[in-house]
Design an enzyme around this catalytic site. Structure first.
Site, PDB file in Angstrom:
ATOM      1  N   GLY A  18       0.803  -1.208   0.000  1.00 26.37           N
ATOM      2  CA  GLY A  18       0.000   0.000   0.000  1.00 26.37           C
ATOM      3  C   GLY A  18       0.837   1.260   0.000  1.00 26.37           C
ATOM      4  CB  ALA A  19       4.276   1.827  -1.110  1.00 27.79           C
ATOM      5  N   GLY A  22      -1.098   7.790   1.422  1.00 29.71           N
ATOM      6  CA  GLY A  22      -1.217   7.816   2.875  1.00 29.71           C
ATOM      7  C   GLY A  22       0.041   7.415   3.603  1.00 29.71           C
ATOM      8  N   GLY A  24       1.533   4.563   3.809  1.00 24.72           N
ATOM      9  CA  GLY A  24       2.439   3.749   3.023  1.00 24.72           C
ATOM     10  C   GLY A  24       3.367   4.604   2.188  1.00 24.72           C
ATOM     11  CB  SER A 146      -5.605   0.374  14.425  1.00 16.92           C
ATOM     12  OG  SER A 146      -6.582   1.361  14.701  1.00 16.92           O
ATOM     13  CE1 TYR A 171      -8.821  -0.001   9.265  1.00 14.92           C
ATOM     14  CE2 TYR A 171      -9.309   0.957  11.408  1.00 14.92           C
ATOM     15  CZ  TYR A 171      -8.428   0.757  10.359  1.00 14.92           C
ATOM     16  OH  TYR A 171      -7.163   1.291  10.415  1.00 14.92           O
TER      17      TYR A 171
END
Length: 312
Positions: A18-19, A22, A24, A146, A171
């Site tokens: 996920g780079a 955001g 990442g 998280s 989530y």
């Protein structure tokens, strides 16, 4: 691994899922600034190219690679793991990518609930498949936790399930699953005599609106998700930018003082913002009974088993 991403211990190869946006992206940029080789593991080649351009606007000679990875498709996960094996030594894998807060229940390519299937199950399979690469370097896996893990438990009938669907609860459940897996993996690696470490890290409350660009390229990379309206007033007192939120993730990936089984995050009030340090997680994230239940369900759902005895 060096506690300073720019220390003279030599560049490391760090894979960031996920780079392209955001946290990442911010993590990938900071690693590149530190002289590390970064593999951008993303599902959108166009966004990966934009992220690469943005990083190069800050670090013109950045060492960057790209692997196509869609964590919501276990076939893609297998293909990506095989592709990663052709790129040379890997010293750390940061499992950052994820989806959050879907109002309507959605599914992965294999029919699993999307948030649990992407945030946990896809990364579970990915980790099992790339673990031999990390064994070769004595590397580490970093899992993105998280603070939301504090308020949920897994579905008691199905560790991967959603029950009566609520997007925000699911989530948080997916993040609890990530943390249970990360801490349990640390235990099992140690029991198997492996040199690989498993670390959990989190960014606090990190917002795109507070992010400070290191160079001209960062604004070209889109936000990873929308931010709730309630966070607007006084946000600087309780939150930080994603550039600051990425610091614990970078440190967990390359820091020399990082130990397997640790949880890294901000040192401020409620762990919402601050400097990177070891922080406590809720006992539920260390529940080995729940972790074993989740592990068994994840192996069955993904078809990926961890040959930990062979890693010692």
């Amino acid at each position: 691994m060096s506690s300073d991403p720019g220390a003279p211990a030599g560049p490391r190869t760090v894979v960031v899922t996920g780079a392209s946006a955001g946290l990442g992206y911010q993590t990938a940029e900071q690693l590149a600034v530190g002289g590390h080789r970064v593999v951008l593991a993303t599902r959108d080649s166009g966004k990966a190219a934009a992220a690469e351009r943005s990083i190069r606007s800050v670090v013109p000679d950045a060492q960057l690679e790209h692997v196509h990875l869609d964590l919501a498709d276990l076939d893609s996960v297998r293909t990506a793991a095989a592709a990663l094996g052709t790129l040379g030594p890997v010293h750390a894998v940061l499992n950052n990518a994820g989806v959050v807060g879907s109002r309507e229940r959605r599914s992965t390519a294999q029919g699993h609930e999307l948030q649990m299937g992407t945030n946990h199950l896809g990364h579970f399979a990915w980790t099992g498949l790339v673990l031999p690469l990390l064994q070769d370097t004595g590397g580490r896996v970093v899992h993105l936790g998280s603070i939301s893990h504090r308020w949920v438990t897994l579905d008691r009938h199905d560790a991967l399930g959603a029950g009566h669907y609520n997007g925000y609860r699911q989530y948080a459940r997916s993040k609890l699953a990530v943390m249970l897996f990360g801490f349990e993996l640390a235990q099992r690696l140690a029991d198997g005599g492996s040199a690989v470490s498993s670390v959990v890290a989190h960014p606090g409350l990190a917002l795109d609106s507070l992010t400070e660009a290191a160079g001209t390229g960062t604004p070209a990379v889109g936000s990873s998700r929308s931010e709730p309206a309630w966070i607007g007033p006084g946000q600087r007192f309780v939150a930080q930018g994603k550039d600051a939120g990425a610091v614990p993730l970078v440190h967990a990936s390359v820091g020399d003082d990082v130990r397997s089984g640790e949880y890294w995050g901000p040192d401020g009030w409620f762990q919402l913002r601050g400097r990177a340090t070891v922080v406590p997680a809720e006992p539920r994230a260390h529940d080995r009974h729940e972790a074993a239940r989740l592990w068994a369900a994840s192996e069955a759902a993904s078809g990926v088993t961890f040959a930990l005895d062979a890693l010692g």
